[in-house]
Design a protein around this motif. Structure first.
Motif, PDB file in Angstrom:
ATOM      1  N   ILE A   1     -13.513   2.490  -3.757  1.00  0.00           N
ATOM      2  CA  ILE A   1     -12.625   1.889  -4.753  1.00  0.00           C
ATOM      3  C   ILE A   1     -11.436   1.278  -4.028  1.00  0.00           C
ATOM      4  CG2 ILE A   1     -13.277   3.394  -6.676  1.00  0.00           C
ATOM      5  CD1 ILE A   1     -10.677   4.945  -6.144  1.00  0.00           C
ATOM      6  N   ALA A   2     -10.895   0.253  -4.622  1.00  0.00           N
ATOM      7  CA  ALA A   2      -9.711  -0.385  -4.057  1.00  0.00           C
ATOM      8  C   ALA A   2      -8.474   0.378  -4.500  1.00  0.00           C
ATOM      9  CB  ALA A   2      -9.632  -1.832  -4.544  1.00  0.00           C
ATOM     10  N   VAL A   3      -7.426   0.317  -3.705  1.00  0.00           N
ATOM     11  CA  VAL A   3      -6.123   0.867  -4.062  1.00  0.00           C
ATOM     12  C   VAL A   3      -5.122  -0.266  -3.908  1.00  0.00           C
ATOM     13  CG1 VAL A   3      -4.335   2.544  -3.503  1.00  0.00           C
ATOM     14  CG2 VAL A   3      -6.741   3.178  -3.295  1.00  0.00           C
ATOM     15  N   LEU A   4      -4.403  -0.542  -4.976  1.00  0.00           N
ATOM     16  CA  LEU A   4      -3.402  -1.603  -4.951  1.00  0.00           C
ATOM     17  C   LEU A   4      -2.075  -1.022  -4.488  1.00  0.00           C
ATOM     18  CD1 LEU A   4      -2.555  -4.508  -5.568  1.00  0.00           C
ATOM     19  CD2 LEU A   4      -2.057  -3.754  -7.899  1.00  0.00           C
ATOM     20  N   ARG A   5      -1.561  -1.529  -3.392  1.00  0.00           N
ATOM     21  CA  ARG A   5      -0.261  -1.100  -2.879  1.00  0.00           C
ATOM     22  C   ARG A   5       0.773  -2.116  -3.344  1.00  0.00           C
ATOM     23  NH1 ARG A   5       1.538   0.192   3.342  1.00  0.00           N
ATOM     24  NH2 ARG A   5       3.622   0.836   2.773  1.00  0.00           N
ATOM     25  N   VAL A   6       1.712  -1.660  -4.151  1.00  0.00           N
ATOM     26  CA  VAL A   6       2.674  -2.555  -4.777  1.00  0.00           C
ATOM     27  C   VAL A   6       3.983  -1.805  -4.997  1.00  0.00           C
ATOM     28  CG1 VAL A   6       1.918  -1.984  -7.119  1.00  0.00           C
ATOM     29  CG2 VAL A   6       2.917  -4.211  -6.694  1.00  0.00           C
ATOM     30  N   ASP A   7       5.049  -2.535  -5.116  1.00  0.00           N
ATOM     31  CA  ASP A   7       6.334  -1.920  -5.417  1.00  0.00           C
ATOM     32  C   ASP A   7       6.504  -1.822  -6.933  1.00  0.00           C
ATOM     33  OD1 ASP A   7       8.818  -0.801  -5.045  1.00  0.00           O
ATOM     34  OD2 ASP A   7       9.689  -2.508  -4.002  1.00  0.00           O
TER      35      ASP A   7
ATOM     36  N   CYS B   1      -8.165  -8.911  -1.650  1.00  0.00           N
ATOM     37  CA  CYS B   1      -9.515  -8.358  -1.701  1.00  0.00           C
ATOM     38  C   CYS B   1     -10.398  -9.215  -2.608  1.00  0.00           C
ATOM     39  CB  CYS B   1      -9.478  -6.928  -2.211  1.00  0.00           C
ATOM     40  SG  CYS B   1      -8.749  -6.782  -3.837  1.00  0.00           S
ATOM     41  N   ASP B   2     -11.639  -8.828  -2.712  1.00  0.00           N
ATOM     42  CA  ASP B   2     -12.611  -9.496  -3.557  1.00  0.00           C
ATOM     43  C   ASP B   2     -12.539  -8.900  -4.967  1.00  0.00           C
ATOM     44  OD1 ASP B   2     -14.935 -10.862  -4.477  1.00  0.00           O
ATOM     45  OD2 ASP B   2     -16.136  -9.092  -3.961  1.00  0.00           O
ATOM     46  N   PRO B   3     -12.156  -9.681  -6.003  1.00  0.00           N
ATOM     47  CA  PRO B   3     -12.018  -9.143  -7.355  1.00  0.00           C
ATOM     48  C   PRO B   3     -13.289  -8.493  -7.900  1.00  0.00           C
ATOM     49  CG  PRO B   3     -11.056 -11.325  -7.231  1.00  0.00           C
ATOM     50  CD  PRO B   3     -11.764 -11.083  -5.929  1.00  0.00           C
ATOM     51  N   ALA B   4     -14.451  -9.008  -7.545  1.00  0.00           N
ATOM     52  CA  ALA B   4     -15.701  -8.417  -8.030  1.00  0.00           C
ATOM     53  C   ALA B   4     -15.893  -7.000  -7.490  1.00  0.00           C
ATOM     54  CB  ALA B   4     -16.882  -9.297  -7.641  1.00  0.00           C
ATOM     55  N   SER B   5     -15.503  -6.774  -6.252  1.00  0.00           N
ATOM     56  CA  SER B   5     -15.595  -5.431  -5.668  1.00  0.00           C
ATOM     57  C   SER B   5     -14.652  -4.459  -6.367  1.00  0.00           C
ATOM     58  CB  SER B   5     -15.262  -5.461  -4.186  1.00  0.00           C
ATOM     59  OG  SER B   5     -16.174  -6.258  -3.484  1.00  0.00           O
ATOM     60  N   VAL B   6     -13.459  -4.930  -6.695  1.00  0.00           N
ATOM     61  CA  VAL B   6     -12.492  -4.094  -7.398  1.00  0.00           C
ATOM     62  C   VAL B   6     -13.033  -3.731  -8.779  1.00  0.00           C
ATOM     63  CG1 VAL B   6     -10.181  -4.011  -8.411  1.00  0.00           C
ATOM     64  CG2 VAL B   6     -10.518  -5.007  -6.151  1.00  0.00           C
ATOM     65  N   ALA B   7     -13.555  -4.703  -9.501  1.00  0.00           N
ATOM     66  CA  ALA B   7     -14.070  -4.463 -10.848  1.00  0.00           C
ATOM     67  C   ALA B   7     -15.269  -3.519 -10.811  1.00  0.00           C
ATOM     68  CB  ALA B   7     -14.471  -5.787 -11.494  1.00  0.00           C
ATOM     69  N   ALA B   8     -16.075  -3.562  -9.784  1.00  0.00           N
ATOM     70  CA  ALA B   8     -17.253  -2.692  -9.673  1.00  0.00           C
ATOM     71  C   ALA B   8     -16.845  -1.228  -9.561  1.00  0.00           C
ATOM     72  CB  ALA B   8     -18.091  -3.100  -8.465  1.00  0.00           C
ATOM     73  N   GLY B   9     -15.666  -0.953  -9.028  1.00  0.00           N
ATOM     74  CA  GLY B   9     -15.196   0.423  -8.910  1.00  0.00           C
ATOM     75  C   GLY B   9     -14.868   1.057 -10.235  1.00  0.00           C
ATOM     76  N   GLY B  10     -14.476   0.259 -11.224  1.00  0.00           N
ATOM     77  CA  GLY B  10     -14.181   0.762 -12.544  1.00  0.00           C
ATOM     78  C   GLY B  10     -12.791   1.348 -12.735  1.00  0.00           C
ATOM     79  N   VAL B  11     -12.054   1.574 -11.658  1.00  0.00           N
ATOM     80  CA  VAL B  11     -10.677   2.069 -11.726  1.00  0.00           C
ATOM     81  C   VAL B  11      -9.879   1.355 -10.645  1.00  0.00           C
ATOM     82  CG1 VAL B  11     -11.258   4.363 -12.591  1.00  0.00           C
ATOM     83  CG2 VAL B  11     -11.102   3.998 -10.151  1.00  0.00           C
ATOM     84  N   LEU B  12      -8.580   1.327 -10.827  1.00  0.00           N
ATOM     85  CA  LEU B  12      -7.719   0.739  -9.810  1.00  0.00           C
ATOM     86  C   LEU B  12      -6.489   1.623  -9.622  1.00  0.00           C
ATOM     87  CD1 LEU B  12      -7.096  -1.514  -7.816  1.00  0.00           C
ATOM     88  CD2 LEU B  12      -5.936  -2.718  -9.672  1.00  0.00           C
ATOM     89  N   PRO B  13      -6.543   2.553  -8.679  1.00  0.00           N
ATOM     90  CA  PRO B  13      -5.345   3.350  -8.396  1.00  0.00           C
ATOM     91  C   PRO B  13      -4.245   2.443  -7.837  1.00  0.00           C
ATOM     92  CG  PRO B  13      -7.298   4.329  -7.391  1.00  0.00           C
ATOM     93  CD  PRO B  13      -7.682   2.970  -7.871  1.00  0.00           C
ATOM     94  N   VAL B  14      -3.017   2.754  -8.211  1.00  0.00           N
ATOM     95  CA  VAL B  14      -1.863   1.987  -7.744  1.00  0.00           C
ATOM     96  C   VAL B  14      -0.996   2.894  -6.893  1.00  0.00           C
ATOM     97  CG1 VAL B  14       0.195   0.730  -8.445  1.00  0.00           C
ATOM     98  CG2 VAL B  14      -1.909   0.488  -9.759  1.00  0.00           C
ATOM     99  N   ASN B  15      -0.680   2.441  -5.680  1.00  0.00           N
ATOM    100  CA  ASN B  15       0.200   3.160  -4.764  1.00  0.00           C
ATOM    101  C   ASN B  15       1.537   2.448  -4.787  1.00  0.00           C
ATOM    102  OD1 ASN B  15       1.492   4.388  -2.638  1.00  0.00           O
ATOM    103  ND2 ASN B  15       0.085   3.645  -1.085  1.00  0.00           N
ATOM    104  N   LEU B  16       2.561   3.100  -5.330  1.00  0.00           N
ATOM    105  CA  LEU B  16       3.890   2.493  -5.362  1.00  0.00           C
ATOM    106  C   LEU B  16       4.546   2.671  -4.008  1.00  0.00           C
ATOM    107  CD1 LEU B  16       5.206   3.660  -8.831  1.00  0.00           C
ATOM    108  CD2 LEU B  16       4.491   1.368  -8.163  1.00  0.00           C
ATOM    109  N   SER B  17       4.861   1.561  -3.375  1.00  0.00           N
ATOM    110  CA  SER B  17       5.475   1.606  -2.051  1.00  0.00           C
ATOM    111  C   SER B  17       6.442   0.457  -1.905  1.00  0.00           C
ATOM    112  CB  SER B  17       4.390   1.526  -0.977  1.00  0.00           C
ATOM    113  OG  SER B  17       3.675   0.331  -1.105  1.00  0.00           O
ATOM    114  N   GLY B  18       7.253   0.512  -0.901  1.00  0.00           N
ATOM    115  CA  GLY B  18       8.231  -0.548  -0.671  1.00  0.00           C
ATOM    116  C   GLY B  18       7.652  -1.691   0.088  1.00  0.00           C
TER     117      GLY B  18
END
Length: 121
Positions: free
Chosen positions: A64-70, A104-121
């Protein structure tokens, strides 16, 4: 009993900056504001500390992908007034706020079914 952000971060064993990001992203329950101070109720903090880990091993996807964002913050660019993540954003606002953070590739992210978000600076 209300706790300051510093007390709450220490009780959870995390950095105060990480806890402030959770506050800014509106992910914490039972927050109150007293002037410039943000307080969290002990009961809300205990519920956060006692939460179960997400059962990621039950997902059918191999990765699964993890989105690192502030956390959300104001900007003035390309027709948007903010960038980043906040639990208070609508789905459309979230897509707008997260635009440009993807690598990343949006299709790969959607295939995971969830998108954890990592809040970072």
């Amino acid at each position: 009993m209300p706790l300051t952000i510093g007390q709450a971060a220490e009780a959870l064993g995390c950095a105060i900056t990480a806890f402030r990001r959770l506050v800014r992203a509106e992910l914490l329950p039972d927050l109150s504001r007293r002037g410039v101070r943000v307080m969290i109720l002990l009961e809300g903090l205990q519920a956060l500390a006692d939460r179960e880990a997400a059962p990621l091993h039950r997902l059918s996807a191999r990765e699964i992908a993890v989105l690192r964002v502030d956390a959300e913050e104001p900007v003035q660019e390309n027709g948007r007034g903010w960038i980043g993540f906040s639990a208070a954003l609508s789905p459309q606002g979230l897509l707008k706020g997260l635009r440009g953070w993807w690598r990343c590739d949006p299709a790969s992210v959607a295939a995971g079914g969830v998108l954890p978000v990592n809040l970072s600076g």
